[in-house]
Design a protein around this motif. Structure first.
Motif, PDB file in Angstrom:
ATOM      1  N   GLY A  31      32.153  -9.281   4.774  1.00 44.59           N
ATOM      2  CA  GLY A  31      32.176  -7.865   4.458  1.00 44.59           C
ATOM      3  C   GLY A  31      30.883  -7.138   4.723  1.00 44.59           C
ATOM      4  N   ALA A  32      29.924  -7.808   5.396  1.00 44.06           N
ATOM      5  CA  ALA A  32      28.620  -7.203   5.674  1.00 44.06           C
ATOM      6  C   ALA A  32      28.505  -6.824   7.149  1.00 44.06           C
ATOM      7  CB  ALA A  32      27.500  -8.161   5.300  1.00 44.06           C
ATOM      8  N   GLU A  33      27.629  -5.875   7.423  1.00 43.27           N
ATOM      9  CA  GLU A  33      27.315  -5.506   8.802  1.00 43.27           C
ATOM     10  C   GLU A  33      26.275  -6.493   9.336  1.00 43.27           C
ATOM     11  OE1 GLU A  33      24.976  -2.017  11.317  1.00 43.27           O
ATOM     12  OE2 GLU A  33      25.527  -1.679   9.211  1.00 43.27           O
ATOM     13  N   PRO A  34      26.592  -7.220  10.404  1.00 39.68           N
ATOM     14  CA  PRO A  34      25.637  -8.212  10.924  1.00 39.68           C
ATOM     15  C   PRO A  34      24.476  -7.546  11.666  1.00 39.68           C
ATOM     16  CG  PRO A  34      27.900  -8.638  11.669  1.00 39.68           C
ATOM     17  CD  PRO A  34      27.860  -7.254  11.142  1.00 39.68           C
ATOM     18  N   LEU A  35      23.295  -8.084  11.451  1.00 41.25           N
ATOM     19  CA  LEU A  35      22.101  -7.660  12.176  1.00 41.25           C
ATOM     20  C   LEU A  35      21.450  -8.900  12.773  1.00 41.25           C
ATOM     21  CD1 LEU A  35      20.494  -5.294   9.503  1.00 41.25           C
ATOM     22  CD2 LEU A  35      21.763  -4.578  11.534  1.00 41.25           C
ATOM     23  N   LEU A  36      21.258  -8.920  14.073  1.00 41.44           N
ATOM     24  CA  LEU A  36      20.599 -10.057  14.699  1.00 41.44           C
ATOM     25  C   LEU A  36      19.102  -9.993  14.450  1.00 41.44           C
ATOM     26  CD1 LEU A  36      22.400 -10.361  18.148  1.00 41.44           C
ATOM     27  CD2 LEU A  36      22.468 -12.003  16.261  1.00 41.44           C
ATOM     28  N   TRP A  37      18.588 -11.069  13.861  1.00 37.94           N
ATOM     29  CA  TRP A  37      17.146 -11.199  13.686  1.00 37.94           C
ATOM     30  C   TRP A  37      16.777 -12.672  13.706  1.00 37.94           C
ATOM     31  CZ3 TRP A  37      14.066 -12.825   9.215  1.00 37.94           C
ATOM     32  CH2 TRP A  37      12.691 -12.724   9.484  1.00 37.94           C
ATOM     33  N   PRO A  38      15.875 -13.034  14.604  1.00 37.44           N
ATOM     34  CA  PRO A  38      15.157 -12.211  15.569  1.00 37.44           C
ATOM     35  C   PRO A  38      16.092 -11.596  16.622  1.00 37.44           C
ATOM     36  CG  PRO A  38      14.119 -14.372  15.307  1.00 37.44           C
ATOM     37  CD  PRO A  38      15.464 -14.461  14.661  1.00 37.44           C
ATOM     38  N   GLY A  39      15.688 -10.431  17.086  1.00 37.73           N
ATOM     39  CA  GLY A  39      16.446  -9.765  18.135  1.00 37.73           C
ATOM     40  C   GLY A  39      16.456  -8.265  17.980  1.00 37.73           C
ATOM     41  N   ASP A  40      17.113  -7.781  16.944  1.00 39.01           N
ATOM     42  CA  ASP A  40      17.271  -6.335  16.788  1.00 39.01           C
ATOM     43  C   ASP A  40      16.373  -5.824  15.663  1.00 39.01           C
ATOM     44  OD1 ASP A  40      18.122  -3.771  17.007  1.00 39.01           O
ATOM     45  OD2 ASP A  40      20.253  -4.196  16.752  1.00 39.01           O
ATOM     46  N   GLU A  41      15.058  -5.956  15.878  1.00 36.53           N
ATOM     47  CA  GLU A  41      14.107  -5.568  14.832  1.00 36.53           C
ATOM     48  C   GLU A  41      14.190  -4.080  14.484  1.00 36.53           C
ATOM     49  OE1 GLU A  41      12.828  -9.515  16.039  1.00 36.53           O
ATOM     50  OE2 GLU A  41      13.532  -7.744  17.125  1.00 36.53           O
ATOM     51  N   GLY A  42      14.516  -3.245  15.481  1.00 39.33           N
ATOM     52  CA  GLY A  42      14.621  -1.813  15.213  1.00 39.33           C
ATOM     53  C   GLY A  42      15.705  -1.499  14.203  1.00 39.33           C
ATOM     54  N   ALA A  43      16.873  -2.131  14.346  1.00 39.33           N
ATOM     55  CA  ALA A  43      17.969  -1.908  13.407  1.00 39.33           C
ATOM     56  C   ALA A  43      17.606  -2.443  12.027  1.00 39.33           C
ATOM     57  CB  ALA A  43      19.241  -2.574  13.924  1.00 39.33           C
ATOM     58  N   VAL A  44      16.898  -3.562  11.987  1.00 39.66           N
ATOM     59  CA  VAL A  44      16.480  -4.114  10.694  1.00 39.66           C
ATOM     60  C   VAL A  44      15.541  -3.147   9.990  1.00 39.66           C
ATOM     61  CG1 VAL A  44      15.261  -5.992   9.551  1.00 39.66           C
ATOM     62  CG2 VAL A  44      16.803  -6.500  11.448  1.00 39.66           C
ATOM     63  N   ARG A  45      14.625  -2.569  10.719  1.00 40.28           N
ATOM     64  CA  ARG A  45      13.677  -1.618  10.104  1.00 40.28           C
ATOM     65  C   ARG A  45      14.411  -0.381   9.579  1.00 40.28           C
ATOM     66  NH1 ARG A  45      10.359  -3.669  14.460  1.00 40.28           N
ATOM     67  NH2 ARG A  45       8.587  -4.813  13.525  1.00 40.28           N
ATOM     68  N   GLN A  46      15.428   0.063  10.304  1.00 40.68           N
ATOM     69  CA  GLN A  46      16.207   1.193   9.815  1.00 40.68           C
ATOM     70  C   GLN A  46      16.911   0.846   8.507  1.00 40.68           C
ATOM     71  OE1 GLN A  46      18.879   2.369  12.962  1.00 40.68           O
ATOM     72  NE2 GLN A  46      17.245   3.234  14.236  1.00 40.68           N
ATOM     73  N   GLU A  47      17.436  -0.372   8.418  1.00 40.81           N
ATOM     74  CA  GLU A  47      18.107  -0.787   7.192  1.00 40.81           C
ATOM     75  C   GLU A  47      17.119  -0.922   6.034  1.00 40.81           C
ATOM     76  OE1 GLU A  47      21.179  -1.076   6.259  1.00 40.81           O
ATOM     77  OE2 GLU A  47      22.048  -0.578   8.206  1.00 40.81           O
ATOM     78  N   ILE A  48      15.920  -1.402   6.313  1.00 40.02           N
ATOM     79  CA  ILE A  48      14.905  -1.484   5.263  1.00 40.02           C
ATOM     80  C   ILE A  48      14.641  -0.112   4.677  1.00 40.02           C
ATOM     81  CG2 ILE A  48      12.453  -1.928   4.800  1.00 40.02           C
ATOM     82  CD1 ILE A  48      12.619  -4.197   6.879  1.00 40.02           C
ATOM     83  N   ALA A  49      14.479   0.872   5.540  1.00 39.80           N
ATOM     84  CA  ALA A  49      14.173   2.231   5.083  1.00 39.80           C
ATOM     85  C   ALA A  49      15.311   2.830   4.261  1.00 39.80           C
ATOM     86  CB  ALA A  49      13.868   3.117   6.286  1.00 39.80           C
TER      87      ALA A  49
END
Length: 285
Positions: free
Chosen positions: A41-59
């Protein structure tokens, strides 16, 4: 309300459905198994890989859970995103650690105030990681919560498959005691904390009944009506260095704080209740 899980693995797979049921949006990082993360039920984020999307989610995150262990002695989430997490200042921050930070106590009891004296490399790395997160929290006023997990079991992580295959082992080391926790109860503890933040809190997450490992195997065999695997003396048993290291520490871990502070009533208060539920779920009894 948004939650970001670093390392959306086995334990997070039980937490995410609880959060989604209460209206939370969940994103979780993975090294590649996006289908498993999405299935929970979660949105997957590739890490390492998609650091930009991860930073957006952190914010955007209201809550952040770190379920990634140290890598070569360093905490990878702190190294990669510590500054961003500090600036984002979520209203809840959780770090999953281990009861291995307490070290060996000869079967005696430990609680959250017991000095940390790990005797294994893994334990020492976890102490260092806890301290790193505590420093970040102090510097940025972050509401950090540390969860020290006992040995995790649950669906797919029980002893039944090995027992049925005849490969289960009953290693006996006199005086050896382990604490355990069912993955569903980990999720319920985390949810309770997210609902009632207590910045700076440290929680032991374990069941009510520390027990010798051979007792668990014996009970599982009895449930299935299978022969008890022969006892093997730990001193002479053939084991990998990793497997042997788990026997380096013996202790009983108390869970009083999760009950008193978080109001958690464990669904599986001991390994017997947990094993029965697993066996029934798998259609074995």
């Amino acid at each position: 309300m948004r939650v970001l899980v670093f390392g959306h693995g086995y334990s997070a797979g039980f937490l995410t459905p609880l959060l989604v049921a209460e209206g939370w949006q969940v994103a979780g990082t993975t090294r590649g198994d996006t289908a498993r993360v999405a299935a929970a039920g979660a949105e997957p984020l590739l890490w390492p890989g998609d650091e930009g999307a991860v930073r957006q989610e952190i914010a955007a995150a209201d809550a952040i859970l770190v379920s990634v262990g140290p890598d070569g002695g360093a905490d990878p989430v702190l190294a990669a995103f510590g500054a961003e997490i500090g600036r984002a200042r979520p209203r809840w921050l959780g770090y999953l650690s281990t009861t291995g930070v307490y070290g060996d106590h000869g079967g005696g009891w430990v609680d959250e105030d017991t000095p940390l004296t790990p005797s294994t490399r893994r334990g020492r790395e976890r102490v260092a990681a806890e301290q790193g997160w505590q420093r970040l929290a102090a510097e940025h006023g972050l509401p950090l919560h540390i969860f020290r997990l006992a040995g995790i079991y649950g669906p797919g992580r029980g002893p039944f498959a090995k027992l049925r295959a005849g490969t289960a082992r009953r290693i006996v080391k006199p005086g050896q005691i382990f604490s355990r926790i069912h993955a569903e109860d980990i999720a319920r503890v985390l949810l309770a904390s997210i609902k009632a933040p207590c910045p700076g809190a440290v929680y032991n997450v374990c069941d009510d009944d520390p027990a010798p490992p051979e007792a668990v195997i014996g009970h599982a065999a009895a449930l299935l009506g299978l022969p008890l695997p022969p006892a093997e003396d730990f001193a002479t048993a053939e084991m990998t260095p990793m497997a042997r290291s788990f026997y380096a520490e013996s202790k009983r871990v108390t869970n009083t704080r999760i009950k008193r502070q978080l109001g958690v009533a464990l669904r599986y208060p001991d390994y017997r209740a947990g094993l029965v539920a697993l066996a029934r779920a798998e259609g074995l009894i």
